[in-house]
Design an enzyme around this catalytic site. Structure first.
Site, PDB file in Angstrom:
ATOM      1  CG  LEU A 296     -25.481  29.720   5.759  1.00 23.09           C
ATOM      2  CD1 LEU A 296     -25.663  29.643   7.267  1.00 23.09           C
ATOM      3  CD2 LEU A 296     -24.686  30.963   5.387  1.00 23.09           C
TER       4      LEU A 296
ATOM      5  CE1 TYR B 111     -30.327  25.503  14.624  1.00 24.98           C
ATOM      6  CE2 TYR B 111     -30.437  27.702  15.600  1.00 24.98           C
ATOM      7  CZ  TYR B 111     -29.902  26.819  14.668  1.00 24.98           C
ATOM      8  OH  TYR B 111     -28.943  27.264  13.784  1.00 24.98           O
TER       9      TYR B 111
ATOM     10  CE  LYS C   8     -26.704  24.766  15.159  1.00 20.42           C
ATOM     11  NZ  LYS C   8     -25.739  24.047  14.292  1.00 20.42           N
TER      12      LYS C   8
ATOM     13  CB  THR D 164     -30.889  29.053   4.959  1.00 19.82           C
ATOM     14  OG1 THR D 164     -31.238  28.888   6.348  1.00 19.82           O
ATOM     15  CG2 THR D 164     -29.606  29.868   4.848  1.00 19.82           C
TER      16      THR D 164
END
Length: 235
Positions: free
Chosen positions: A13, A160, A164, A193
């Site tokens: 990205l 994760y 975030k 990705t």
């Protein structure tokens, strides 16, 4: 000419966002931990390379000095991030979560974001239109993760999403502290990705669109928000 730094931009990205911003007329710094990969990416895109390891104080400080010497910074995109997976690319769930895995995830996704932001704040404050874009995730939404029957609810990982969610709080608090800046968190969507073992369902071109849109905000744009391509997300 708007000058932009994107961390972790030698692939995925970050690379695609850099490509789109170069096309939009920005002078873009490819932030890369690996000098050779970063050099190749910068040459391919017509961008500049700055070597930066966001987990290392000295590396971040050196990158800030380099960019300051070359003219300053208008836009910071905190894109670099990690999500550790099991050997079969499976998500590491609650039973297998360790404090060390949590620490590694936060070192990059949270402390790295703060480390880079802190180092570049003096440069951004000199810009007439400073912008910070923090890469978040739909998994950061407490509302979505707790709503049964959704793909977000079904995600079993902890490290994760927690990292975030912390990025979202960082975004809100920085935005309040620096009202002259446009500081927002973005959810690019489930993009194919290396981060997720290329299991995503949309292209990097699609995922990068909201990053680029928020990186190009003018001083009258929104700040302190959490958005995807469709609009605001629930916290």
């Amino acid at each position: 000419m708007t000058t932009t730094l994107i961390t972790g931009a030698n692939k995925g990205l970050g690379f695609e966002a850099a490509r789109q911003l170069v096309a939009a007329g920005h002078t873009v710094y490819i932030g890369s931990r690996d000098p050779e990969r970063g050099r190749r990416a910068a040459e391919e895109l017509g961008a500049r390379l700055v070597v930066i390891d966001i987990t290392d104080d000295a590396s971040v400080a050196a990158a800030a000095k380099t960019i300051e010497a070359e003219g300053g910074l208008d836009v910071l995109v905190n894109n670099a991030g990690i999500e550790e997976r099991a050997q079969d690319n499976g998500v590491i769930g609650a039973a297998d979560l360790t404090a060390e895995l949590m620490r590694r995830t936060f070192e990059t996704n949270v402390f790295g974001t703060v480390r880079v932001t802190h180092a570049f704040l003096p440069l951004l404050q000199r810009s007439p239109a400073p912008v910070i874009v923090n890469l978040s995730s739909g998994l950061a939404s407490l509302t979505r993760v707790s709503t049964a029957g959704t793909p977000t609810y079904a995600y079993p990982g902890i490290a994760y999403p927690a990292s975030k969610t912390a990025v979202n709080m960082i975004t809100v608090q920085y935005a309040k502290a620096f009202p002259a800046m446009r500081i927002n968190a973005v959810e690019p969507g489930f993009t194919k990705t290396d981060l997720n073992g290329n299991t995503g369902i949309q292209t990097v071109e699609q995922g990068a669109e909201i990053i680029v849109r928020m990186a190009r905000l003018t001083p009258d744009g929104p700040t302190g928000t959490y958005v995807d391509a469709e609009g605001p997300l629930p916290w």
